[in-house]
Design a protein around this motif. Structure first.
Motif, PDB file in Angstrom:
ATOM      1  N   GLY A 119       0.838  -1.202   0.099  1.00  0.00           N
ATOM      2  CA  GLY A 119       0.132  -0.060  -0.022  1.00  0.00           C
ATOM      3  C   GLY A 119       0.830   1.127  -0.110  1.00  0.00           C
ATOM      4  O   GLY A 119       0.525   2.576   0.290  1.00  0.00           O
ATOM      5  N   ALA A 120       2.247   1.218  -0.407  1.00  0.00           N
ATOM      6  CA  ALA A 120       2.934   2.486  -0.441  1.00  0.00           C
ATOM      7  C   ALA A 120       2.270   3.668  -1.115  1.00  0.00           C
ATOM      8  O   ALA A 120       2.520   4.784  -0.951  1.00  0.00           O
ATOM      9  CB  ALA A 120       4.333   1.917  -1.012  1.00  0.00           C
ATOM     10  N   LEU A 121       1.790   3.134  -2.266  1.00  0.00           N
ATOM     11  CA  LEU A 121       1.172   4.200  -3.263  1.00  0.00           C
ATOM     12  C   LEU A 121       0.159   5.042  -2.571  1.00  0.00           C
ATOM     13  O   LEU A 121      -0.126   5.984  -2.577  1.00  0.00           O
ATOM     14  CB  LEU A 121       0.798   3.790  -4.711  1.00  0.00           C
ATOM     15  N   GLU A 122      -0.778   4.096  -2.292  1.00  0.00           N
ATOM     16  CA  GLU A 122      -1.973   4.815  -1.153  1.00  0.00           C
ATOM     17  C   GLU A 122      -1.425   5.656  -0.230  1.00  0.00           C
ATOM     18  O   GLU A 122      -1.951   6.643  -0.024  1.00  0.00           O
ATOM     19  CB  GLU A 122      -3.112   3.705  -0.815  1.00  0.00           C
ATOM     20  N   ARG A 123      -0.541   5.244   0.581  1.00  0.00           N
ATOM     21  CA  ARG A 123       0.070   5.984   1.702  1.00  0.00           C
ATOM     22  C   ARG A 123       0.621   7.260   1.318  1.00  0.00           C
ATOM     23  O   ARG A 123       0.445   8.478   1.791  1.00  0.00           O
ATOM     24  CB  ARG A 123       1.057   5.178   2.813  1.00  0.00           C
ATOM     25  N   ALA A 124       1.414   7.320   0.221  1.00  0.00           N
ATOM     26  CA  ALA A 124       2.021   8.471  -0.405  1.00  0.00           C
ATOM     27  C   ALA A 124       1.149   9.520  -0.886  1.00  0.00           C
ATOM     28  O   ALA A 124       1.027  10.517  -0.786  1.00  0.00           O
ATOM     29  CB  ALA A 124       2.979   7.936  -1.697  1.00  0.00           C
ATOM     30  N   ALA A 125      -0.003   8.842  -1.574  1.00  0.00           N
ATOM     31  CA  ALA A 125      -1.079   9.871  -2.202  1.00  0.00           C
ATOM     32  C   ALA A 125      -1.719  10.560  -0.892  1.00  0.00           C
ATOM     33  O   ALA A 125      -2.111  11.616  -0.916  1.00  0.00           O
ATOM     34  CB  ALA A 125      -2.064   9.003  -3.046  1.00  0.00           C
ATOM     35  N   ASP A 126      -2.139   9.611   0.128  1.00  0.00           N
ATOM     36  CA  ASP A 126      -3.054  10.104   1.121  1.00  0.00           C
ATOM     37  C   ASP A 126      -1.961  11.345   2.030  1.00  0.00           C
ATOM     38  O   ASP A 126      -2.659  12.077   2.462  1.00  0.00           O
ATOM     39  CB  ASP A 126      -3.414   9.059   2.242  1.00  0.00           C
ATOM     40  N   ALA A 127      -0.745  10.924   2.044  1.00  0.00           N
ATOM     41  CA  ALA A 127       0.058  11.911   2.669  1.00  0.00           C
ATOM     42  C   ALA A 127       0.094  13.184   2.166  1.00  0.00           C
ATOM     43  O   ALA A 127       0.094  14.230   2.671  1.00  0.00           O
ATOM     44  CB  ALA A 127       1.223  11.407   3.127  1.00  0.00           C
ATOM     45  N   ALA A 128       0.261  13.171   0.778  1.00  0.00           N
ATOM     46  CA  ALA A 128       0.272  14.301   0.060  1.00  0.00           C
ATOM     47  C   ALA A 128      -1.028  15.048   0.105  1.00  0.00           C
ATOM     48  O   ALA A 128      -1.344  16.350   0.274  1.00  0.00           O
ATOM     49  CB  ALA A 128       0.473  13.921  -1.512  1.00  0.00           C
ATOM     50  N   LEU A 129      -2.331  14.496  -0.046  1.00  0.00           N
ATOM     51  CA  LEU A 129      -3.729  14.941   0.286  1.00  0.00           C
ATOM     52  C   LEU A 129      -3.780  15.640   1.551  1.00  0.00           C
ATOM     53  O   LEU A 129      -4.267  16.535   1.752  1.00  0.00           O
ATOM     54  CB  LEU A 129      -4.615  13.971  -0.075  1.00  0.00           C
ATOM     55  N   ALA A 130      -3.093  14.981   2.464  1.00  0.00           N
ATOM     56  CA  ALA A 130      -3.366  15.523   4.060  1.00  0.00           C
ATOM     57  C   ALA A 130      -2.444  16.825   4.010  1.00  0.00           C
ATOM     58  O   ALA A 130      -3.062  17.538   4.790  1.00  0.00           O
ATOM     59  CB  ALA A 130      -2.918  14.301   4.991  1.00  0.00           C
ATOM     60  N   SER A 131      -1.496  17.032   3.370  1.00  0.00           N
ATOM     61  CA  SER A 131      -0.605  18.181   3.497  1.00  0.00           C
ATOM     62  C   SER A 131      -1.661  19.314   2.946  1.00  0.00           C
ATOM     63  O   SER A 131      -1.354  20.310   3.434  1.00  0.00           O
ATOM     64  CB  SER A 131       0.711  18.041   2.535  1.00  0.00           C
ATOM     65  N   VAL A 132      -2.228  19.111   1.930  1.00  0.00           N
ATOM     66  CA  VAL A 132      -3.209  20.265   1.248  1.00  0.00           C
ATOM     67  C   VAL A 132      -4.337  20.379   2.180  1.00  0.00           C
ATOM     68  O   VAL A 132      -4.920  21.517   2.255  1.00  0.00           O
ATOM     69  CB  VAL A 132      -3.564  19.882  -0.073  1.00  0.00           C
ATOM     70  N   LEU A 133      -5.034  19.391   2.679  1.00  0.00           N
ATOM     71  CA  LEU A 133      -6.340  19.527   3.529  1.00  0.00           C
ATOM     72  C   LEU A 133      -6.350  19.381   4.980  1.00  0.00           C
ATOM     73  O   LEU A 133      -7.338  19.153   5.767  1.00  0.00           O
ATOM     74  CB  LEU A 133      -6.946  18.361   3.127  1.00  0.00           C
ATOM     75  N   CYS A 134      -5.071  19.949   5.418  1.00  0.00           N
ATOM     76  CA  CYS A 134      -4.821  19.961   6.724  1.00  0.00           C
ATOM     77  C   CYS A 134      -5.586  21.467   7.324  1.00  0.00           C
ATOM     78  O   CYS A 134      -5.780  22.584   6.709  1.00  0.00           O
ATOM     79  CB  CYS A 134      -3.358  20.548   6.971  1.00  0.00           C
ATOM     80  N   ALA A 135      -6.428  21.355   8.398  1.00  0.00           N
ATOM     81  CA  ALA A 135      -7.223  22.266   8.995  1.00  0.00           C
ATOM     82  C   ALA A 135      -6.522  23.657   9.014  1.00  0.00           C
ATOM     83  O   ALA A 135      -5.501  23.738   9.442  1.00  0.00           O
ATOM     84  CB  ALA A 135      -7.959  21.921  10.213  1.00  0.00           C
ATOM     85  N   PRO A 136      -7.250  24.799   8.610  1.00  0.00           N
ATOM     86  CA  PRO A 136      -8.606  24.985   8.099  1.00  0.00           C
ATOM     87  C   PRO A 136      -9.024  24.529   6.625  1.00  0.00           C
ATOM     88  O   PRO A 136     -10.149  24.976   6.340  1.00  0.00           O
ATOM     89  CB  PRO A 136      -8.847  26.250   8.568  1.00  0.00           C
ATOM     90  N   ALA A 137      -8.173  24.220   6.115  1.00  0.00           N
ATOM     91  CA  ALA A 137      -8.428  23.569   4.763  1.00  0.00           C
ATOM     92  C   ALA A 137      -9.334  22.407   4.835  1.00  0.00           C
ATOM     93  O   ALA A 137      -9.398  21.630   5.641  1.00  0.00           O
ATOM     94  CB  ALA A 137      -6.933  23.320   4.041  1.00  0.00           C
TER      95      ALA A 137
END
Length: 189
Positions: A75-93
């Protein structure tokens, strides 16, 4: 007449930075302002486009990530994509995931794609670039021990300059191998 410029980062360059020996080659249309990033933790390339009034049309950031195995049973690809997504959607985003899917290209490269509508940016204001696509891409070289992750944000659902960039993206590995994406990377909506 529009021309495209090649931007290349050699695997040896990323290895000297303490990252996996993975590089890239892309052709960018003249309308994109492109910066190759040669220092820092993981960023490799940043590109952006503005309209005639100076308003942003979109931005692309391509980073490298490290993983023990990227053939992806772990699941390395999913973890990498999720980590990148989390960096953009960090609250208050804030935003809403519209679609997530794994993919495989004709050359054996595999990836993960997530589409998001961003409603609020990091400052809490309404997003000016609401269309976000995150792509995590692993080369077909299992010894590469990592891959690339791209964040693509745009004002509209489709962005021609980013399409051109991703149609030409090649992942370079230390053995001299290059993925030859005969199939188009799944960026365009």
């Amino acid at each position: 007449m529009s021309t495209a410029r090649e931007f290349r980062i050699a695997p040896a360059t990323t290895r000297r930075r303490g990252l996996p020996a993975i590089g890239l080659s892309v052709f960018a249309p003249d309308c994109l302002e492109v910066t190759v990033i040669n220092t820092g933790a993981s960023a490799l390339l940043f590109a952006s486009e503005e309209d005639r009034t100076g308003k942003q049309i979109g931005v692309v950031q391509i980073d490298i990530f490290t993983a023990n195995m990227v053939v992806d049973p772990d699941g390395a690809l999913e973890r990498a994509a999720d980590a990148a997504l989390a960096s953009v959607l960090c609250a208050p985003a804030a935003g809403t995931i519209r679609h997530r899917a794994r993919f495989e290209l004709d050359d054996g490269s595999s990836g993960m794609r997530i589409e998001v509508i961003v409603t609020r940016d990091a400052d809490g204001a309404a997003s000016t670039l609401p269309h976000l696509t995150v792509i995590a891409l692993a080369p077909d070289d299992a010894a590469a021990r990592g891959g690339l992750v791209a964040l693509v944000r745009s004002a509209r659902p489709s962005w021609a300059a980013a399409d051109t960039l991703f149609e030409t993206l090649r992942v370079l590995t230390r053995d001299g191998g290059v993925n030859d994406n005969r199939a188009r990377l799944p960026f365009a909506h």
